[in-house]
Design a protein around this motif. Structure first.
Motif, mmCIF file in Angstrom:
data_model
loop_
_atom_site.group_PDB
_atom_site.id
_atom_site.type_symbol
_atom_site.label_atom_id
_atom_site.label_comp_id
_atom_site.label_asym_id
_atom_site.label_seq_id
_atom_site.Cartn_x
_atom_site.Cartn_y
_atom_site.Cartn_z
ATOM 1 N N GLN A 156 -14.743 2.330 50.192
ATOM 2 C CA GLN A 156 -14.340 2.893 51.226
ATOM 3 C C GLN A 156 -13.307 2.248 52.214
ATOM 4 O OE1 GLN A 156 -18.223 3.679 52.883
ATOM 5 N NE2 GLN A 156 -17.944 5.900 52.694
ATOM 6 N N LEU A 157 -12.291 1.768 51.673
ATOM 7 C CA LEU A 157 -11.476 0.604 52.200
ATOM 8 C C LEU A 157 -9.936 1.155 51.904
ATOM 9 C CD1 LEU A 157 -11.057 -2.226 53.510
ATOM 10 C CD2 LEU A 157 -10.898 -2.841 50.857
ATOM 11 N N ALA A 158 -8.877 1.008 52.808
ATOM 12 C CA ALA A 158 -7.778 1.306 52.681
ATOM 13 C C ALA A 158 -6.728 0.184 53.114
ATOM 14 C CB ALA A 158 -7.176 2.603 53.429
ATOM 15 N N PHE A 159 -5.741 0.106 52.579
ATOM 16 C CA PHE A 159 -4.508 -1.304 53.137
ATOM 17 C C PHE A 159 -3.347 -0.215 53.584
ATOM 18 C CE2 PHE A 159 -7.248 -3.106 49.897
ATOM 19 C CZ PHE A 159 -7.416 -4.215 50.251
ATOM 20 N N VAL A 160 -3.212 0.043 54.811
ATOM 21 C CA VAL A 160 -2.411 0.947 55.526
ATOM 22 C C VAL A 160 -0.959 0.633 55.986
ATOM 23 C CG1 VAL A 160 -4.297 2.178 56.003
ATOM 24 C CG2 VAL A 160 -3.455 1.012 57.822
ATOM 25 N N GLY A 161 -0.705 -0.778 55.749
ATOM 26 C CA GLY A 161 0.554 -1.277 56.077
ATOM 27 C C GLY A 161 0.815 -1.151 57.477
ATOM 28 N N ASP A 162 2.097 -0.616 57.829
ATOM 29 C CA ASP A 162 2.336 -0.367 59.342
ATOM 30 C C ASP A 162 2.215 1.064 59.705
ATOM 31 O OD1 ASP A 162 2.824 -2.934 59.589
ATOM 32 O OD2 ASP A 162 4.973 -2.825 59.940
ATOM 33 N N VAL A 163 1.350 1.860 59.168
ATOM 34 C CA VAL A 163 0.937 3.153 59.457
ATOM 35 C C VAL A 163 0.164 3.303 60.740
ATOM 36 C CG1 VAL A 163 0.159 5.556 58.874
ATOM 37 C CG2 VAL A 163 1.259 4.267 57.349
ATOM 38 N N LEU A 164 -1.143 2.717 60.707
ATOM 39 C CA LEU A 164 -2.125 2.798 61.855
ATOM 40 C C LEU A 164 -2.468 1.150 62.283
ATOM 41 C CD1 LEU A 164 -3.992 4.584 63.500
ATOM 42 C CD2 LEU A 164 -5.457 4.408 61.389
ATOM 43 N N GLN B 188 6.955 11.936 64.656
ATOM 44 C CA GLN B 188 6.177 13.179 64.326
ATOM 45 C C GLN B 188 5.497 13.160 62.991
ATOM 46 O OE1 GLN B 188 4.855 15.246 66.399
ATOM 47 N NE2 GLN B 188 3.683 16.226 64.503
ATOM 48 N N GLN B 189 6.607 12.691 62.103
ATOM 49 C CA GLN B 189 6.114 12.218 60.727
ATOM 50 C C GLN B 189 4.987 11.546 60.617
ATOM 51 O OE1 GLN B 189 9.010 10.927 57.969
ATOM 52 N NE2 GLN B 189 8.808 12.807 56.880
ATOM 53 N N LEU B 190 5.054 10.260 61.377
ATOM 54 C CA LEU B 190 3.876 9.251 61.289
ATOM 55 C C LEU B 190 2.530 9.922 61.679
ATOM 56 C CD1 LEU B 190 3.300 6.313 61.074
ATOM 57 C CD2 LEU B 190 3.805 6.043 63.618
ATOM 58 N N ILE B 191 2.652 10.610 62.871
ATOM 59 C CA ILE B 191 1.476 11.491 63.405
ATOM 60 C C ILE B 191 0.924 12.216 62.065
ATOM 61 C CG2 ILE B 191 0.190 12.912 65.068
ATOM 62 C CD1 ILE B 191 1.238 10.162 65.906
ATOM 63 N N GLU B 192 1.708 12.976 61.626
ATOM 64 C CA GLU B 192 1.340 14.036 60.518
ATOM 65 C C GLU B 192 0.734 13.115 59.276
ATOM 66 O OE1 GLU B 192 4.427 16.292 59.586
ATOM 67 O OE2 GLU B 192 4.667 17.444 61.382
ATOM 68 N N GLY C 119 -5.952 0.410 67.725
ATOM 69 C CA GLY C 119 -5.455 0.755 68.844
ATOM 70 C C GLY C 119 -4.137 1.172 69.134
ATOM 71 N N SER C 120 -3.430 1.161 67.855
ATOM 72 C CA SER C 120 -2.011 1.542 68.045
ATOM 73 C C SER C 120 -1.484 2.054 66.579
ATOM 74 C CB SER C 120 -1.133 0.223 68.368
ATOM 75 O OG SER C 120 0.230 0.527 68.697
ATOM 76 N N ILE C 121 -0.402 2.547 66.662
ATOM 77 C CA ILE C 121 0.374 2.907 65.574
ATOM 78 C C ILE C 121 1.786 2.365 65.110
ATOM 79 C CG2 ILE C 121 -0.678 5.200 65.771
ATOM 80 C CD1 ILE C 121 1.701 6.329 66.881
ATOM 81 N N GLY C 122 2.261 2.626 63.999
ATOM 82 C CA GLY C 122 3.342 1.930 63.587
ATOM 83 C C GLY C 122 4.573 2.357 64.602
ATOM 84 N N ARG C 123 5.610 1.434 64.579
ATOM 85 C CA ARG C 123 6.758 1.991 65.382
ATOM 86 C C ARG C 123 7.641 2.764 64.581
ATOM 87 N NH1 ARG C 123 9.773 -3.815 66.994
ATOM 88 N NH2 ARG C 123 11.373 -2.218 67.707
ATOM 89 N N THR C 124 8.499 3.666 65.191
ATOM 90 C CA THR C 124 9.121 4.784 64.643
ATOM 91 C C THR C 124 10.787 4.578 65.205
ATOM 92 O OG1 THR C 124 8.546 6.459 66.289
ATOM 93 C CG2 THR C 124 7.478 6.264 63.958
#
Length: 212
Positions: free
Chosen positions: A146-154, A170-174, A157-162
């Motif tokens: 139950q583990l993920a390596f998500v890079g700069d998506v999430l 919008q694509q990032l949120i999706e 407290g924040s999300i990746g820069r776009t």
């Protein structure tokens, strides 16, 4: 069982992760952006057999050391999605712009697609294509842990820069809503920068995607 150690590297404090099967000692390294002697010292300290390089995306702080490491040790580079080739082609220029050591261009041994799997020892991780931060961004999910390596998506407290080339908010949120959340609230994640968190925590309190 899958084990991991996250090692911040470069002036950007990017979370490079060593991931291994503790039954075999076979290991991969996710996003070796730089500081290769330090990373290799950790591999030696842990007694691991480094066999692969996995990339979530091709920004300099995540991929800057991949070409050198692959050449030095004869390792395959796995990922990201082919839509990030334009970033791999500009790694030397990215490095010069941000004050990194010279970085090598490369062609990955294997591009990754939505629904692919990657293997290290007896452990299988699932690939999700998660564009938005970059068009070819992918994440790696280990369902048994139950583990993920998500890079700069999430992030916690924040999300990746776009605002980088070919970023798309919008694509990032999706990507977060349709690719990360279905992995389950109990899933913990290692982001590209900063502390670990869980999808439950971010769904509840992240100001950018909380409540989605």
């Amino acid at each position: 069982m899958l084990q991991y150690l996250t090692v911040p590297v470069t002036a950007f404090q990017q979370n490079c992760s060593l991931v291994w099967d503790d039954a075999t000692g076979q290991a991969t390294i996710i996003d070796p952006g730089g500081d290769l002697p330090h990373l290799l010292a950790q591999v030696e300290r842990l007694g691991l057999k480094l066999e692969q390089i996995w990339l979530t995306h091709a920004h300099i702080d995540h991929a800057g050391g991949a070409g050198e490491l692959a050449g030095q040790l004869g390792l395959p580079i796995i990922g990201p999605h082919r839509e990030d080739q334009f970033l791999i082609d500009t790694l030397p220029e990215q490095g010069a712009a941000y004050g990194f050591p010279p970085a090598l261009r490369f062609t990955p041994t294997r591009w990754l697609e939505e629904g692919d799997t990657v293997q290290i020892g007896g452990e299988t991780l699932h690939v999700r294509h998660t564009p938005g931060h970059t068009p070819g961004h992918v994440i790696f999910h280990a369902p048994r842990r139950q583990l993920a390596f998500v890079g700069d998506v999430l992030f916690a407290g924040s999300i990746g820069r776009t605002d980088f080339p070919r970023g798309d908010h919008q694509q990032l949120i999706e990507s977060i809503v349709t690719k990360l959340w279905p992995l389950g609230d109990a899933t913990r994640f290692v982001p590209g920068h900063g502390p670990e968190s869980s999808f439950a925590r971010e769904r509840a309190g992240n100001p950018f995607v909380g409540g989605t």
